[in-house]
Motif scaffolding. Structure first.
Motif, mmCIF file in Angstrom:
data_model
loop_
_atom_site.group_PDB
_atom_site.id
_atom_site.type_symbol
_atom_site.label_atom_id
_atom_site.label_comp_id
_atom_site.label_asym_id
_atom_site.label_seq_id
_atom_site.Cartn_x
_atom_site.Cartn_y
_atom_site.Cartn_z
ATOM 1 N N ASP A 56 43.861 -0.930 28.893
ATOM 2 C CA ASP A 56 45.012 -1.178 28.021
ATOM 3 C C ASP A 56 46.229 -1.596 28.832
ATOM 4 O O ASP A 56 46.955 -2.531 28.469
ATOM 5 C CB ASP A 56 45.344 0.073 27.207
ATOM 6 C CG ASP A 56 44.304 0.357 26.137
ATOM 7 O OD1 ASP A 56 43.585 -0.593 25.761
ATOM 8 O OD2 ASP A 56 44.200 1.508 25.691
ATOM 9 N N ASP A 482 46.707 13.290 17.557
ATOM 10 C CA ASP A 482 46.103 12.652 16.388
ATOM 11 C C ASP A 482 46.954 11.496 15.876
ATOM 12 O O ASP A 482 46.446 10.574 15.242
ATOM 13 C CB ASP A 482 45.913 13.685 15.263
ATOM 14 C CG ASP A 482 44.877 14.740 15.633
ATOM 15 O OD1 ASP A 482 43.999 14.432 16.472
ATOM 16 O OD2 ASP A 482 44.952 15.861 15.095
ATOM 17 N N ASP A 483 48.261 11.568 16.134
ATOM 18 C CA ASP A 483 49.161 10.506 15.733
ATOM 19 C C ASP A 483 50.348 10.499 16.692
ATOM 20 O O ASP A 483 50.414 11.298 17.637
ATOM 21 C CB ASP A 483 49.614 10.662 14.275
ATOM 22 C CG ASP A 483 50.184 12.051 14.000
ATOM 23 O OD1 ASP A 483 50.663 12.696 14.953
ATOM 24 O OD2 ASP A 483 50.155 12.488 12.837
ATOM 25 N N ARG A 590 49.575 3.543 20.584
ATOM 26 C CA ARG A 590 49.044 3.920 19.275
ATOM 27 C C ARG A 590 47.825 3.084 18.942
ATOM 28 O O ARG A 590 47.779 1.886 19.215
ATOM 29 C CB ARG A 590 50.117 3.723 18.196
ATOM 30 C CG ARG A 590 51.315 4.638 18.361
ATOM 31 C CD ARG A 590 52.306 4.440 17.231
ATOM 32 N NE ARG A 590 52.941 3.135 17.268
ATOM 33 C CZ ARG A 590 53.642 2.619 16.263
ATOM 34 N NH1 ARG A 590 53.776 3.303 15.136
ATOM 35 N NH2 ARG A 590 54.209 1.433 16.386
ATOM 36 N N GLY A 591 46.840 3.723 18.344
ATOM 37 C CA GLY A 591 45.624 3.037 17.944
ATOM 38 C C GLY A 591 45.067 3.657 16.681
ATOM 39 O O GLY A 591 45.629 4.612 16.122
ATOM 40 N N ASP A 592 43.951 3.119 16.221
ATOM 41 C CA ASP A 592 43.334 3.629 14.995
ATOM 42 C C ASP A 592 42.822 5.056 15.155
ATOM 43 O O ASP A 592 42.702 5.796 14.181
ATOM 44 C CB ASP A 592 42.176 2.713 14.567
ATOM 45 C CG ASP A 592 42.663 1.310 14.214
ATOM 46 O OD1 ASP A 592 43.843 1.185 13.819
ATOM 47 O OD2 ASP A 592 41.871 0.363 14.325
ATOM 48 N N ASP A 593 42.513 5.429 16.401
ATOM 49 C CA ASP A 593 41.931 6.753 16.625
ATOM 50 C C ASP A 593 42.942 7.770 17.139
ATOM 51 O O ASP A 593 42.581 8.825 17.645
ATOM 52 C CB ASP A 593 40.774 6.651 17.626
ATOM 53 C CG ASP A 593 41.217 6.064 18.951
ATOM 54 O OD1 ASP A 593 42.305 5.451 19.015
ATOM 55 O OD2 ASP A 593 40.473 6.191 19.946
#
Length: 790
Positions: A56, A482-483, A590-593
């Motif tokens: 990344d 988680d976020d 930040r990503g979907d997971d």
């Protein structure tokens, strides 16, 4: 019946038509090719958190988009003025998300629409109450400020911010070990260079975007410098990629021109015809365009490495027309000659294509692109040589088997000792021992060793990073959540540990996203500590009564605090379009997971001790250098498995074609021995092997297989062996000269490929001569006076 003139004109017309089709194909393909420079396409999927973070960061991370600028060559006041002017010009340019020089950049990081949030972003309320006592102390300090040299900076802020919380924030966001400030901007320790840090919007491996950004900086500096003698120095991944890209393009252009000249001259001399190089280039061009089109249609973008490697690898295809030219003779139609050569030529093409098809199971998109490009390119080049080129060549050329020097060379070769099984095993064991026991690491895992950036430029970049207090690019702390909210709260929990590390000297400084954007929970806690409007109005009135200020001056302050009490806490999305966004986005992935908060560290004294402290706090210190080395090792493992599969499939292909264990061994032996010998020479010379050596070994093996196949195809007939010898000499000379030029390149990748393939060509040619059986019929070539004179 058509005469020779009309037949020749027809062949010329067909050649021109073929060329026209290639030009049209190139015109159609060019706008559909989207070149990519993202190195992540040539990396395997990450298996560990450190590897994922590394990939990344390589493409999108702030480190890959950071450019460091140094202005020198004038007095400090002149450099400071030019630094401010340059910052002002670049700050309005959409190609940059952050331009900092230690001057007004601190306040600029807080746009007007966010300034009412200052007490939610600042840690002041964590330890202080906004009461009459605190406000009275602050107003007394402001009276002193207005009588000092900073009055011009303070006065505009006072009505809305009597506590100067905006300046507190701007100061807290400065790097812990920021460079010294002279005349209001950053300077190096010697006070001779004004320093700036610029973050581009383009990703680090977007060569077009980086080149555009570098050009914009140079243009802006040209305007700012005027007639002064100030010099601009620029370092960083983007600047290096632009410089290396330009150098690579220049070298590629020079080597390509020399390659073309070598190809033309050798073929013209070998066949005594100006038509041979022109006709021989048609299958090669056809294969290159077809390979390029296949990749463009099958993938979202074509990687620049794929194009560079692809055209190098399908250089094997130049051998196909050479074999056809050398085997053509009077009395045999070109179509019959091509038909007779096709089983041998097809076997070599199939074996080489199988070797590259194994890359399709590597799980690496860059290698998959390379496989498609090479397989399609070689296939089209071979098919056009078989089914199109015979219609263009002279059906009654000079038979190269009647060449006196070739006959004498073959006669001398027949006196050489043959290399039998025992001799071959002895060479293989000796070469294997040299390769295995040579001093130094066998594999090269350090990605930085492949960079063509000069060592002094890398050293200068490291020096500027140290001067600017830029974070260590090797070590990072990663905090998963988680976020984004969970990741920010994790960074806040780690903050006291980091402060202790800094106090104890474990690190010189640190940075994380929660310093700029506290978690929603922290912002709400600070909100609750803000006084209600009536209480604040009464406390402010008491503080103002004891000061020389009027009681109506601070109405904007009351409005801001009231707005902050009712405001929804700021989130990452609220920062979009502000300088703060650049800082937070670089430290909060930040990503979907989920999300990962990064802690950038500078001045790490003892990584082991830091890792122990961080681990005890429930976090993890990531070593990106170690991650890159493990990623390279994983990559190599996949390639080696692909090569093992390729070797099995290649041997099976040759077995199906020849159906004789003796012939199969004779054909494969030169290729296998060459591979071991090349490894021995490279390792004996102290070379650490990398991926590009492996790719080059495959190419060299493909060439060696072709040489052995055509020597085997010649059988025992003397003239056929002479024709095969002529073709292989021309092929090997052309390839040897081309890759010797690459071996002399200053680009490590090109040098690795060029040197490896050049050695492979040399060993393959000699070993094929030593292993090929002696001719049963030694009929001498008739001595023709005209031939002798030639």
């Amino acid at each position: 019946m058509a005469g020779p003139g009309s037949t020749s004109a027809r062949r010329l017309g067909l050649a021109l038509a073929w060329l026209a089709v290639l030009l049209l194909a190139g015109w159609w393909i060019a706008p559909r090719i989207e070149l990519s420079g993202d190195l992540r396409k040539f990396m395997p999927s990450a298996q560990t958190p450190a590897q994922k973070l590394l990939i990344d960061e390589l493409g999108e991370g702030p480190g890959s988009r950071l450019l460091l600028l140094a202005l020198s060559g004038a007095d400090a006041d002149v450099l400071a003025a030019q630094s401010d002017a340059l910052r002002a010009r670049l700050a309005d340019d959409p190609r940059f998300v952050l331009v900092a020089n230690g001057g007004a950049a601190g306040l600029a990081a807080i746009p007007e629409r966010l300034r009412s949030y200052r007490y939610l972003l600042s840690p002041t309320l964590d330890t202080t109450s906004l009461d009459a006592t605190y406000l009275g102390d602050q107003l007394e300090a402001r009276v002193q400020d207005l009588g000092s040299p900073v009055a011009a900076l303070v006065e505009p802020l006072l009505p809305a911010d009597p506590t100067l919380e905006t300046l507190v924030l701007a100061e807290s966001w400065q790097p812990a070990d920021a460079p010294q400030t002279l005349h209001g901007v950053w300077f190096d320790r010697a006070g001779e260079q004004a320093l700036l840090a610029v973050q581009t919007r383009a990703a680090g491996f977007d060569p077009t975007g980086q080149q555009d950004a570098v050009g914009a900086i140079e243009d802006a500096f040209g305007t700012v410098r005027g007639v002064s003698g100030t010099r601009l120095e620029m370092t960083g991944p983007g600047a290096f990629s632009v410089e290396v890209g330009g150098r690579t393009q220049r070298e590629a252009s020079r080597i390509g021109s020399l390659d073309t000249l070598v190809f033309v001259l050798l073929l013209a001399l070998a066949y005594r015809s100006w038509k041979a190089p022109l006709l021989g280039a048609l299958p090669l061009a056809s294969g290159g365009l077809a390979g390029l089109a296949a990749v463009a249609l099958g993938f979202d973008g074509v990687h620049g490495i794929t194009v560079a490697f692809g055209f190098t690898l399908i250089g094997v295809a130049q051998d196909y027309p050479i074999h056809l030219f050398s085997h053509q003779r009077p009395g045999l139609s070109p179509w019959a000659s091509a038909r007779a050569l096709w089983p041998t030529l097809g076997t070599g093409v199939a074996a080489t294509c199988i070797a590259y098809l194994t890359f399709l199971v590597s799980g690496v998109e860059g290698l998959e692109q390379l496989a498609v490009f090479t397989v399609v390119g070689l296939g089209v080049a071979a098919l056009t040589t078989r089914f199109m080129l015979p219609g263009l060549i002279d059906p009654a050329p000079r038979d190269v088997a009647d060449t006196l020097w070739l006959d004498r060379a073959w006669t001398r070769r027949s006196r050489w000792p043959r290399l039998g099984v025992a001799g071959g095993l002895a060479i293989a064991l000796l070469a294997g021992a040299v390769a295995w026991f040579a001093p130094g690491p066998f594999w090269q895992n350090d990605l930085s060793r492949l960079t063509p950036v000069p060592a002094d430029a890398l050293a200068r970049d490291a020096q500027l990073r140290a001067e600017l207090g830029a974070p260590d690019v090797r070590y990072l702390i990663a905090l998963r959540g988680d976020d984004a909210e969970a990741a920010l709260r994790a960074a806040e929990r780690l903050h006291p540990t980091l402060e202790r590390l800094r106090a104890d000297g474990g690190v010189a400084g640190f940075d994380h996203a929660a310093r700029y954007l506290p978690s929603t929970a922290t912002q709400r806690t600070r909100q609750q500590r803000l006084p209600d409007p009536d209480t604040l109005r009464a406390d402010l009135a008491a503080a103002v009564a004891a000061s020389p200020f009027r009681d109506d001056v601070f109405a904007p302050f009351l409005t801001d605090v009231a707005a902050a009490r009712e405001a929804t806490p700021l989130t990452v999305d609220d920062l979009a379009g502000t300088p703060l966004a650049a800082r937070v986005d670089g430290l909060l992935l930040r990503g979907d997971d989920g999300a990962t908060a990064l802690v950038a560290l500078s001045g790490i004294a003892d990584p082991v001790a830091v890792a122990r402290v961080v681990d005890a706090a429930g976090a993890q210190l990531l070593d990106l250098k170690q991650a890159s080395e493990s990623l390279v090792a994983d990559y190599r493992q996949r390639v080696l498995w692909a090569l093992a599969l390729a070797a099995v499939l290649l041997a099976a292909t040759v077995w199906v074609a020849l159906r004789s264990s003796r012939r199969v061994l004779r054909v494969l032996a030169p290729m296998l021995l060459t591979t071991v010998l090349v490894l021995a020479v490279l390792r004996g010379a102290g070379v650490e092997l990398n991926l590009f050596h492996l790719v080059a070994l495959i190419l060299g093996a493909g060439l060696g297989l072709d040489y052995a196949l055509f020597f085997d195809h010649a059988g025992d007939g003397r003239k056929e062996q002479l024709r095969a010898l002529h073709a292989i000499i021309v092929c090997s000379l052309t390839t040897l000269l081309v890759f010797s030029l690459l071996a002399a390149s200053s680009i490590p990748v090109l040098r690795a490929i060029g040197g490896t393939v050049a050695l492979g060509v040399l060993f393959n040619f000699v070993l094929a001569l030593l292993i090929v059986p002696r001719p049963l019929a030694a009929t001498p070539v008739p001595r023709d006076p005209e031939v002798d004179a030639a």
